[in-house]
Design an enzyme around this catalytic site. Structure first.
Site, short mmCIF file in Angstrom:
data_model
loop_
_atom_site.label_atom_id
_atom_site.label_comp_id
_atom_site.label_asym_id
_atom_site.label_seq_id
_atom_site.Cartn_x
_atom_site.Cartn_y
_atom_site.Cartn_z
N ASP A 93 -28.36 -39.41 17.07
CA ASP A 93 -27.98 -39.06 15.70
C ASP A 93 -29.06 -38.17 15.10
OD1 ASP A 93 -29.73 -41.32 15.74
OD2 ASP A 93 -29.23 -41.78 13.66
N GLU A 158 -30.53 -44.28 14.65
CA GLU A 158 -31.98 -44.27 14.41
C GLU A 158 -32.35 -43.69 13.06
OE1 GLU A 158 -36.22 -43.17 14.54
OE2 GLU A 158 -34.51 -41.88 14.12
ZN LIG Z 1 -36.22 -39.17 15.49
#
Ligand SMILES: [Zn+2]
Length: 413
Positions: A93, A158
């Site tokens: 992501d 994340e």
């Molecule tokens: Zn990162």
């Protein structure tokens, strides 16, 4: 830490480095094609599905074993079959585009110029994923997995909730505990051994509502918040500190109350961004803040962060991301330094990150030795100049191909 120390390089490691340096260039075109493909896929947090599928396809065609998707949707593949289990992690992501007009090239159209590949998420963290996928592939191809089993994780979630998908993998997916975790975030080919943690804290104070024409009948919660804000601000110089990571900080970032312009407000809530040193917990942070604001009527809590994976799983949990710091003499650092020294003749500096990573879980919660190494440069992270240097990208492939040999040598003494 010493960056030019002459390390004794074992013969087996020198041979591995020579093999990797000779063989890596032949993989460069395929690696750039794969990286370009995942940059074309817009994968905001919780929407990583297409990049996970593309990564699984790359692992399958690259000869990985046990290629599969974790229940929270991370791409997983394995090479080697040794006793030491290494987890190579980088996330798929990326940060959201703020202003597309600022970008020199369209963010979703990967563009090579002057030896750099530009595109959204290149520096955070898709070039990291391409480094570990191709590093592990090269290790398998050259029979350099040594005494290690290497799992490559193309991670999810994340940017919003670092560590949450790794926590789910390790605590709910029956995943064997790794001996070490390597994070391919931006380090510009140097090593990182930790960073401060972070958490969100909400401090709420209650009053009593009344019509604004008769304020004397109410108890104004915004006015009650005023000394609380001063008290919160005054805490900063006394926050926990760490020799390598520096001091904790806290700052009020938002303030809210009822949207009722003609009433005395009955409540007021301040949101705080707190930066943490290793060892702090949600309980220790709220206790510290409550000891200061409690007598003023304030109550501090760490809120729950709502997180849903692209596979539909609810991974919500406390908005708390611990700080961590690997011991300077940990064998994993020695393995990282030896790998660089064998490849390029000198060991790089071992520093800390300014930003937060999935190490909040692997090191901060699960206490697994964790080390950072990636080809990307911190200066381009979350900017319109998002890019990776292609020569550095290839060096990261060599690093991840040779590290298992160094790790095995260091661990088996
Ligand atoms: Zn990162």
């Amino acid at each position: 830490m010493g960056d030019q120390t002459n390390l004794e390089i074992p013969d087996q490691l020198s041979r591995a480095a020579t093999l990797a340096k000779d063989a890596a260039p032949a993989l460069a075109n395929a690696q750039i094609e794969y990286l370009s493909d995942i940059i074309r896929l817009k994968t905001y947090t919780g929407e990583e599905g297409p990049a996970v599928e593309r990564t699984l396809e790359e692992m399958r065609s690259g000869g990985f074993d046990d290629v599969r998707s974790a229940s929270a949707g991370d791409a997983l593949g394995t090479v080697g079959s040794g006793a030491y289990h290494l987890l190579y992690d980088a996330h798929l992501d990326h940060n959201e585009i703020a202003d597309e007009a600022e970008w020199p090239y369209p963010p979703l159209e990967p563009t090579v110029a002057n030896g750099k590949l530009f595109g959204l998420g290149a520096s955070d963290c898709k070039a990291g994923v391409a480094s570990i996928v191709y590093g592990a592939r090269l290790a398998a191809q050259l029979d350099l997995t040594a005494g290690c089993t290497i799992t490559v994780q193309g991670a999810t979630l994340e940017e919003d909730a670092e560590g949450f998908s790794m926590r789910h993998l390790m605590e709910s997916d029956d995943f064997p505990r790794p001996d070490a975790v390597l994070l391919a975030e931006a380090t510009d080919l140097t090593l990182r051994r930790g960073h401060r943690g972070r958490c969100e804290v909400r401090v709420k104070v209650r009053g009593k509502s009344a019509h604004a024409s008769t304020p004397e009948l109410g108890d104004n919660a915004i006015l009650k918040m005023r000394p609380i804000l001063d008290a919160l601000e005054a805490m900063t110089p006394g926050l926990p500190t760490n020799e390598a990571l520096g001091s904790g900080t806290q700052v009020v970032t938002m303030i809210e109350g009822p949207r009722t312009p003609n009433s005395v407000p009955s409540w007021c809530e301040a949101t705080i961004d707190r930066r943490l040193t290793p060892g702090e917990t949600p309980e220790s942070v709220t206790a510290e803040i409550n000891s200061v604001v409690g007598s003023l009527g304030g109550v501090a809590v760490v809120p729950n962060q709502k997180v849903t994976s692209w596979t539909g799983l609810d991974l919500s949990g406390p908005a708390f991301f611990p700080g961590w710091l690997l011991d300077a003499d940990d064998p994993l650092i020695e393995a990282g330094r030896l790998t660089c020294a064998a490849l390029w003749g000198h060991a790089p500096p071992v520093d800390i990150w300014k930003f937060s990573t999935n190490g909040t879980y692997s090191a901060g919660e699960a206490d697994i030795p964790t080390l950072g190494f990636g080809p990307m440069e911190e200066q381009y992270v979350h900017t319109a100049l998002d890019q990776v240097d292609l020569a550095k990208l290839l060096k990261a492939v060599m690093f991840y191909a040779v590290l298992p040999t160094a790790y095995t040598l260091v661990r088996s003494g």
